[in-house]
Design an enzyme around this catalytic site. Sequence first.
Site: not given
Lengths: 700, 554
Positions: A320, A357, A394-397, A408, A536, A540
Amino acid sequence: MTTTQLTPNGQAPGSSPEPDDHAGTRQSALGLGRRQVVEALPAALRKLNPLELVRTPVMLVVEIGAVVTTVLSVGDPSTLGVMVTVWLWLTVLFGTYAEAVAEGRGKAQAASLRALQAETDARRRLKDGSHELVPSTSLRAGDVVLVEAGERIPGDGEVIEGVASVDESAVTGESAPVIRESGGDRSAVTGGTVVLSDRILVRISSDPGSSFVDRMIALVEGSQRQRTPNEIALDVLLGSLTIIFGVVVASLYFVADYSDAHQSVLVLVALLVCLIPTTIGALLSAIGIAGMDRLVRRNVLAMSGRAVEAAGDVDVLLLDKTGTITYGNRRATELLAVGGVEQAALERAALLSSLADETPEGRSIVELVRATTPTLADADAPAGAALVEFSAATRMSGLDAPGLELRKGAASAVQAWVREHGGVVPSDLDAVVGAVSEQGGTPLVVAEREAEGRARVLGVIHLADVVKDGIAERFAELRAMGIRTVMITGDNAVTARVIAERAGVDDVLAEATPEDKLALIRQEQRGGRMVAMCGDGTNDAPALAQADVGVAMNTGTVAAKEAGNMVDLDSDPTKLIEVVEIGKQLLITRGALTTFSVANDVAKYFAILPAMFVPAFPQLDVLNVMRLSSPGSAIVSAVVFNALVIIALIPLALRGVRYRPAAAADLLRRNLLVYGVGGLIAPFVGIKLLDLVVSLLPGL
Amino acid sequence: MSQTLPALGQIAVLVVALAVAVPFLGRLLAHVYTSERHWRVESAAYRVLRLDPDADQHWRVYALSVLAFSMVGVFAVYAIARLQPHLPASIGMASFPADGAWNTAVSFVTNTNWQWYSGESAAGNLLQASGLAVQNFVSAAVGLCVAAALARGLARQRAGGRVGNFWADLTRTCVRVLLPGAFVAALVLVALGVVQNLAGARTITTLDGGSQSLPGGPIASQEAIKQLGTNGGGPYNANSAHPFENPTPLSDLFAVFLMLVLPFAMAWAFGLIVRDRRQGGVVIAVMTALLGTSIGLLTWAEMAGHGTAPQLAGAAMEGKEVRFGEAASALFAAATTGTSTGAVNATHDSLTAAGGGLAMFNMMLGEIAPGGTGSGLYGMLMLAVVTVFIAGLMVGRTPEYLGKKIGQREMMLVAGYVLATPVLVLAGIAVAITAKDGLAGLQESGPHGLSEALYAVTSASNNNGSAFGGLTSGTPFWNTLLGLLMLFGRFLPIVLVLALAGRFAAARTLPAGPGTLPTHRPLFAVLLGGVALVLVGLTYVPVLSLGPIAEALS
């Protein structure tokens, strides 16, 4: 394929999990504590029982020989007879002792594993939903038990209700508690671990005595050790050599009689024992047990010896990407200003927006900026700043402070935010974002809006998958050994290709679904290749079951653990490589000692044949190249050497021969030189030295 | 005149001739065992015999066919030998005794060609032509067929244990290889001065007025297949020492060439059949190294001429032909024992002790340098599997040969093969020197007597057929014992080889990579040669040390 890797600017990546220094293992193998040495003795004596020795036919022949010489020596005592008899018995004993020591070391491992099995009370749920207290040993697969904070989980199982933090340090040695919850891939719990908080319902997955810790105990103790296919095949070879030498010695009795060089049965038995491959015969099972043991020391539980052997044969490793090839998280590697914005402004914005963050990506941005721009080293968030958390919607912070908003996030989301706040998206943004994607990175666009003004795009943070230190070298080693590595990732093909190139893997399976994995394994196996993988998740499980070597992570689901043939208690996917190396080392040790054992015979002939025949044919004395002092001492020296070499090689059998990854041809050349040529020469020296001592005995 | 130069010269000529012929014959053999097409004459034969040449036989069927075919051969030769006086073309020869007929029948069917009788005074033309000569062809063909089956087994995968068709292999070997080969060889032999006629013995008056009977017969044609098929059983008792059978040094060298060419060519064909010429190259290299060493040592032993008689005489010429001399006799002795031919141009009893020991050691190697037609290849491949098993582990993988895993079953078959001949030889020698009837056949006592008996049981068990001389073997005891050794020494290994071929054919072929043990490199060749020498050395050194070694050192 390139093996260069990008490191975050100015910041060295954390140390990668290097393989355990083998020195640790070596020391414990050689430094068989005095206790271990003594404790193995009674077991070694018990193993002299012929019924037990049947498992190692070569040693059974030695024992029968010892009985014969005992009877002969009692009837007609002589120094030669007594010496040969004593040393034949010691030969058998050294063989059983080697096995006992190996098992003893396993027992020490087993004892710590068994501590987990300590009987506890369990609260078994009854049909009506109430609970009864029963001893953990009476639990059966399918029983459901309630475990509360502070209690020990009574057996292996799966969380079916609730979530709890669990202390698994007893199994993994990792002190930080882990979360176990119902559903998903973190539902498996191991018997003997302790629930620290909350309460969970656990469905027990195995009957007492058959949990994998139980199976492992049986394997490392050697009690239920099944001989592996290769071991059986080797036994066939050793058996046939034993028969050949038996016939040689038996026919020699008659031929010697014809030649007026009559040989006593005692001497013929001594010759037989020296010729049959006692060294490898005595050490074979110790080598196998020690191989299992080496796995356990690396916190890998194998379900069978067969799996360890198969590991040596692996042709393809499926790895992986995340956690094995790259660090688990992406890291910021560069900041790219756009639209004529000053680099400093971008850096400042990136830093401020990330200070609060706590995600690994956020932290890596802070580290990057602080490392590259010392002037910003102690910049702090403006007073009154509030963190805007990342959300899937929102896919932003970002950060909201009085008079400053920072964002961003994903390019499209941030662009939308900028436009919404009256800004214009600079024309070069698309190109920069595209370039980052092409390099296999994730672009984070940074934008700011000052005091209700227009928003503007500042630039792009390049978040990259960072390939682990040293991993490319490991893959190069694997390639030299003839093992192909295939990287499995959910990333898109472009990104995957870039990382694959950087890490130096041979192939890549991008946007992989569990079905793709299974299909890939089947395809490789159809081509006659052996596949190893680790996994895991429940999804799998089919692939783990299909793979020739399937290493399940201990943190994984019950289904995954049941499907694989090994479990890694540390849940470290990199360990797959070590498992392969242990498998190879096991096979090499077997081959090396077999070669050594057979090569030894040449010198023994030069010791014993002149001793036997010189009285009748004095001209054969030229074969006595070692110039041994007398026929009697020559025979005794050969027998003693034959016995002592077993003891001398026990540490090697337990530790395994030195193994460095290399191409087959190189490995063969080196091992042949050491164990083949060495095996030819060593006994000449050893027997000569022993003769110097043995010849001092009266009556020889 | 220095004898070294001609000694080296004959070897140089031999090497060049083999270097030209082996690749050519190798390609021919590979084509014979892989082609789908039948020749018209072959198809006709299949129709008459109601055989299906395209049926791909399971190894058991293949093995049963080999056994059945060979048993029919044993019965046929036995019957002809027993009934000889009552059959046509017996030229007045008497009936063989039961034990003698048994020995001869087994001997020719097993490609051993041990002869307890002298050909010119016991075997009539019918026995020579329809019994022995036929077996000279087909017994050689059987060896090649079994080797081809093993090569095919290695080349195939997941073929359910099917290894080809014995009847097609047998027919093609005879029709396309042995008959044309023997024909050409016979013409060459005639050109070199070997007798070829259908007349019986001719009585002539010698110079001093006495009368002598000179036996004629189809000698060149017999000689051709006798050498080409590594048979060794000649029409004359003196075998290749007889001037009608082997008149000149050139015919002698040609005879050596004929013995060596097919065993080497089959190894070449093996490389082609498994689609990796280098694998055949390794086998050839090991064969060449072992044979070369043996020729060198044997020539040295004979030319150095240790021992009382040679030193008195100035050269070890007792029992050798002056036409050939020491070097050519040594070369012939090494080639005839290195292949399973067993023809002789000198009495091996009269070789120096070391030389006789070397000839014995050649046979003890199991006829692998280069061995009999086909049997040399499969013997070497069995040892290659042992080598791979021991050495393969040292590269950290479970052993495999040409992509075939060597597991428990494979190992049992190979172990059985490796065990079979030594057990026969050692049990044989123990019986021979213990039984009164056995001892009665020995001419000498002491180490040389042991060598005589040891040579006989070794020659029989390894299907060589050469005789040491000195041993009176035409007794019921020796005929029976040697017959049993020849029979088991031939067919036990063959069945095990075919079983292994079947297992290989059923298994899948694993791809080779840098992690797999390379079996085409010089290192593996050294290892293979080493395993052969060590295994054989460890098995036979004790008994050799009481025979030829004790004698040589005295």
